[in-house]
Scaffold this active site. Structure first.
Site, PDB file in Angstrom:
ATOM      1  N   TRP A  25     -13.424  -3.181  -5.830  1.00  0.00           N
ATOM      2  CA  TRP A  25     -13.503  -1.728  -5.773  1.00  0.00           C
ATOM      3  C   TRP A  25     -13.050  -1.038  -7.051  1.00  0.00           C
ATOM      4  O   TRP A  25     -13.329   0.128  -7.260  1.00  0.00           O
ATOM      5  CB  TRP A  25     -12.628  -1.209  -4.616  1.00  0.00           C
ATOM      6  CG  TRP A  25     -11.245  -1.822  -4.593  1.00  0.00           C
ATOM      7  CD1 TRP A  25     -10.835  -2.861  -3.829  1.00  0.00           C
ATOM      8  CD2 TRP A  25     -10.114  -1.448  -5.399  1.00  0.00           C
ATOM      9  NE1 TRP A  25      -9.510  -3.174  -4.099  1.00  0.00           N
ATOM     10  CE2 TRP A  25      -9.049  -2.316  -5.056  1.00  0.00           C
ATOM     11  CE3 TRP A  25      -9.893  -0.462  -6.366  1.00  0.00           C
ATOM     12  CZ2 TRP A  25      -7.795  -2.218  -5.654  1.00  0.00           C
ATOM     13  CZ3 TRP A  25      -8.649  -0.376  -6.968  1.00  0.00           C
ATOM     14  CH2 TRP A  25      -7.621  -1.249  -6.597  1.00  0.00           C
ATOM     15  N   GLU A  61     -13.975 -14.325 -11.675  1.00  0.00           N
ATOM     16  CA  GLU A  61     -13.002 -13.555 -12.469  1.00  0.00           C
ATOM     17  C   GLU A  61     -11.967 -13.031 -11.490  1.00  0.00           C
ATOM     18  O   GLU A  61     -12.271 -12.175 -10.661  1.00  0.00           O
ATOM     19  CB  GLU A  61     -13.705 -12.422 -13.218  1.00  0.00           C
ATOM     20  CG  GLU A  61     -12.836 -11.791 -14.295  1.00  0.00           C
ATOM     21  CD  GLU A  61     -12.128 -10.536 -13.830  1.00  0.00           C
ATOM     22  OE1 GLU A  61     -10.957 -10.660 -13.363  1.00  0.00           O
ATOM     23  OE2 GLU A  61     -12.718  -9.454 -13.912  1.00  0.00           O
ATOM     24  N   LEU A  62     -10.757 -13.577 -11.577  1.00  0.00           N
ATOM     25  CA  LEU A  62      -9.782 -13.397 -10.502  1.00  0.00           C
ATOM     26  C   LEU A  62      -8.532 -12.632 -10.919  1.00  0.00           C
ATOM     27  O   LEU A  62      -7.473 -12.818 -10.357  1.00  0.00           O
ATOM     28  CB  LEU A  62      -9.392 -14.775  -9.940  1.00  0.00           C
ATOM     29  CG  LEU A  62     -10.568 -15.634  -9.480  1.00  0.00           C
ATOM     30  CD1 LEU A  62     -10.073 -16.969  -8.947  1.00  0.00           C
ATOM     31  CD2 LEU A  62     -11.418 -14.910  -8.452  1.00  0.00           C
ATOM     32  N   CYS A 110      -8.010  -5.459 -14.054  1.00  0.00           N
ATOM     33  CA  CYS A 110      -7.655  -6.861 -14.255  1.00  0.00           C
ATOM     34  C   CYS A 110      -7.162  -7.108 -15.669  1.00  0.00           C
ATOM     35  O   CYS A 110      -6.286  -7.926 -15.887  1.00  0.00           O
ATOM     36  CB  CYS A 110      -8.868  -7.746 -13.968  1.00  0.00           C
ATOM     37  SG  CYS A 110      -9.483  -7.619 -12.286  1.00  0.00           S
ATOM     38  N   GLY A 120     -12.439 -10.616  -8.106  1.00  0.00           N
ATOM     39  CA  GLY A 120     -11.543 -10.201  -7.034  1.00  0.00           C
ATOM     40  C   GLY A 120     -10.272 -11.012  -7.025  1.00  0.00           C
ATOM     41  O   GLY A 120      -9.808 -11.512  -8.052  1.00  0.00           O
ATOM     42  N   SER A 121      -9.720 -11.183  -5.842  1.00  0.00           N
ATOM     43  CA  SER A 121      -8.429 -11.847  -5.682  1.00  0.00           C
ATOM     44  C   SER A 121      -8.571 -13.362  -5.757  1.00  0.00           C
ATOM     45  O   SER A 121      -9.664 -13.918  -5.601  1.00  0.00           O
ATOM     46  CB  SER A 121      -7.812 -11.468  -4.334  1.00  0.00           C
ATOM     47  OG  SER A 121      -8.566 -12.032  -3.266  1.00  0.00           O
ATOM     48  N   LYS A 136     -22.555  -7.997  -2.222  1.00  0.00           N
ATOM     49  CA  LYS A 136     -21.567  -7.733  -1.184  1.00  0.00           C
ATOM     50  C   LYS A 136     -20.418  -7.020  -1.891  1.00  0.00           C
ATOM     51  O   LYS A 136     -19.593  -7.659  -2.547  1.00  0.00           O
ATOM     52  CB  LYS A 136     -21.093  -9.034  -0.523  1.00  0.00           C
ATOM     53  CG  LYS A 136     -20.179  -8.799   0.700  1.00  0.00           C
ATOM     54  CD  LYS A 136     -18.771  -8.514   0.290  1.00  0.00           C
ATOM     55  CE  LYS A 136     -17.859  -8.297   1.475  1.00  0.00           C
ATOM     56  NZ  LYS A 136     -17.066  -7.069   1.412  1.00  0.00           N
ATOM     57  N   HIS A 137     -20.397  -5.710  -1.783  1.00  0.00           N
ATOM     58  CA  HIS A 137     -19.369  -4.945  -2.467  1.00  0.00           C
ATOM     59  C   HIS A 137     -18.116  -4.858  -1.603  1.00  0.00           C
ATOM     60  O   HIS A 137     -18.127  -5.197  -0.414  1.00  0.00           O
ATOM     61  CB  HIS A 137     -19.890  -3.547  -2.785  1.00  0.00           C
ATOM     62  CG  HIS A 137     -19.417  -3.011  -4.107  1.00  0.00           C
ATOM     63  ND1 HIS A 137     -18.157  -3.287  -4.611  1.00  0.00           N
ATOM     64  CD2 HIS A 137     -20.013  -2.206  -5.027  1.00  0.00           C
ATOM     65  CE1 HIS A 137     -18.013  -2.697  -5.780  1.00  0.00           C
ATOM     66  NE2 HIS A 137     -19.121  -2.030  -6.065  1.00  0.00           N
ATOM     67  N   ALA A 138     -17.020  -4.411  -2.216  1.00  0.00           N
ATOM     68  CA  ALA A 138     -15.785  -4.182  -1.463  1.00  0.00           C
ATOM     69  C   ALA A 138     -16.065  -3.197  -0.337  1.00  0.00           C
ATOM     70  O   ALA A 138     -16.796  -2.209  -0.522  1.00  0.00           O
ATOM     71  CB  ALA A 138     -14.701  -3.649  -2.389  1.00  0.00           C
ATOM     72  N   SER A 139     -15.464  -3.436   0.806  1.00  0.00           N
ATOM     73  CA  SER A 139     -15.787  -2.641   1.987  1.00  0.00           C
ATOM     74  C   SER A 139     -15.310  -1.201   1.908  1.00  0.00           C
ATOM     75  O   SER A 139     -15.736  -0.372   2.727  1.00  0.00           O
ATOM     76  CB  SER A 139     -15.193  -3.314   3.236  1.00  0.00           C
ATOM     77  OG  SER A 139     -15.797  -4.576   3.447  1.00  0.00           O
TER      78      SER A 139
END
Length: 469
Positions: free
Chosen positions: A131, A229-230, A263, A207-208, A155-158
């Protein structure tokens, strides 16, 4: 199906709700992606480039409205959101201009009459995106993937469904065929199923660590490539030879960009002890002068964090750092009232025993450390599980070379703030992930690098490299 909510972080107000798509609709969209790929891969590169340039034009024409959508949905300042839309246009134009060169056949020496490699698309690629940069993260995947002849499913962040749908609309308005880029309004519980679907060729995730591990594990079971990429806990190192005023000013920007939710934001400031007091005083003064407020206000420097859950997590991390012995120099508690605001905060000398010493902190919170010399600065910088970016401030060539060679990171910026750029490879090492986005490397992550060998001269006639002899 479960509902997704778009919530304004500045007020806590629910802006819109969307239902997840049903299984039948998911099946229709995956089938459409597979069918579209079979035709899109044959579209000439020049035609793909024309549509990608049109996507850039759409982004620029609608940047104010798209920026407002980003601001209302995740809280970034409006000026930074508009700039994000402009940057997305840049990456579209970059790949429209350079994709043909990046993907061109490369002649190789061999005992055959002719040998070369050719980059071919692989199919529908799933992008699981976060997001914090709701447009940029997507376009830096989509522009190269589509130019390479692949198709994308997002699939994007909700919590950013409006941004997700707006991105699909940009590609549709730009003239891309139906199914070339699709947004899937689905929750995280359905990602594994999509990854494992035989029509999905590969996956990329920003993301995470937990999300990255889950997607990589699912892809590994079915032998599919992933790029991850975390996140990171980037070091910002300042040595005595640095331009201290420039370093301080850049440090504040690097920590608070995107309300501290980046990030590659600098998060740990490692300063040589000879200048640490001067840096600390100037840094705290500048952080204290930042205006926190409504992200739609042109004068706002720092807006809210994205959600109540993130605000609570941030507060817990700060409390733990101070409880462990860190010196609180500024801020340190939620602002209170309406919205999810946390003030610029500075903590010095957090001990290695504190979890906050090594965790990624998402928000306008800076950790300060002192180093006796280059060796200790490198040791502190590397003493985290992440390795995304790093910024080093020195005018000594020997120091510069030590940091470039020994910092465990995917990028080192010298006397500059870490930033992503379409022209430069982007990615990390250690638990910050693997693979590269952007530049030539990014477009070649999701291609079949096919080796072609033409054994006899008749077959080789007119093939790549024929004019070189």
């Amino acid at each position: 199906m479960a509902a997704m909510s778009s919530v304004n972080p500045a007020t806590g107000e629910v802006l819109a709700r969307f239902d997840e798509i049903a299984d039948a609709e998911l099946e229709r969209r995956l089938a459409l992606a597979a069918a579209t790929f079979r035709s899109w891969r044959r579209v000439p590169l020049a035609e793909r480039a024309g549509r990608m340039r049109r996507a850039a034009e759409v982004l620029e024409a609608r940047k104010d409205a798209l920026g407002r959508t980003m601001t209302l949905e995740m809280g970034k300042t409006l000026r930074s959101a508009v700039a994000e839309a402009e940057k997305c246009a840049w990456v579209c134009r970059f790949y429209a201009e350079h994709a043909e060169r990046f993907l061109s056949d490369e002649v190789l020496p061999s005992s055959a009459a002719r040998s070369y490699t050719r980059c071919l698309p692989i199919g529908p690629v799933l992008a699981v995106m976060p997001w914090n940069f709701p447009f940029w993260q997507v376009f830096r995947f989509a522009a190269p993937a589509l130019m390479a002849g692949n198709v994308g499913v997002l699939k994007h962040a909700s919590n950013v469904p409006q941004s997700a749908l707006a991105i699909e609309a940009v590609f549709r308005e730009a003239g891309f065929p139906e199914g070339c880029f699709q947004t899937l309004l689905v929750g995280s519980s359905r990602v594994q199923r999509i990854v494992e679907d035989p029509r999905i060729a590969a996956a990329t995730l920003t993301g995470s660590e937990g999300a990255g591990s889950a997607v990589a594990s699912a892809a590994g079971r079915v032998i599919k490539k992933t790029v991850l990429e975390l996140g990171g806990s980037d070091a910002f190192v300042v040595m005595p030879s640095a331009d201290l005023d420039a370093a301080v000013a850049t440090a504040v920007t690097a920590r608070t960009i995107n309300n501290g939710q980046s990030c590659i934001a600098a998060k740990r400031f490692i300063v040589h002890e000879a200048i640490s007091e001067r840096f600390e005083q100037a840094f705290v003064k500048r952080m204290a002068a930042l205006k926190v407020g409504d992200p739609l206000d042109a004068g706002t420097d720092v807006g809210p964090v994205v959600s109540e859950a993130e605000l609570r997590k941030l507060s817990e991390q700060v409390d733990a750092a101070v409880k462990a012995g860190g010196r609180l120099l500024l801020g340190g508690a939620p602002s209170g009232g309406r919205g999810f605001y946390y003030p610029p905060t500075v903590i010095a000398d957090v001990p290695p025993t504190s979890p906050s010493y090594r965790e990624e902190i998402f928000g306008p919170v800076a950790l300060l450390f002192r180093a006796r010399n280059v060796d200790q600065a490198i040791s502190i910088a590397n003493d985290v599980p992440f390795g995304l970016g790093s910024s080093v401030w020195t005018r000594e060539p020997a120091e510069r070379d030590r940091f470039v060679d020994e910092l465990e990171a995917g990028a080192t910026f010298v006397n500059a703030m870490v930033a992503s750029d379409p022209r430069l490879p982007f990615g990390g090492v250690k638990r910050s992930g693997y693979g590269r986005e952007l530049a030539r490397e990014g477009i070649r992550e999701f291609v079949n690098l096919k080796t072609v060998v033409l054994q006899d001269a008749a077959a080789a006639a007119g093939q790549p490299g024929a004019a070189m002899e």
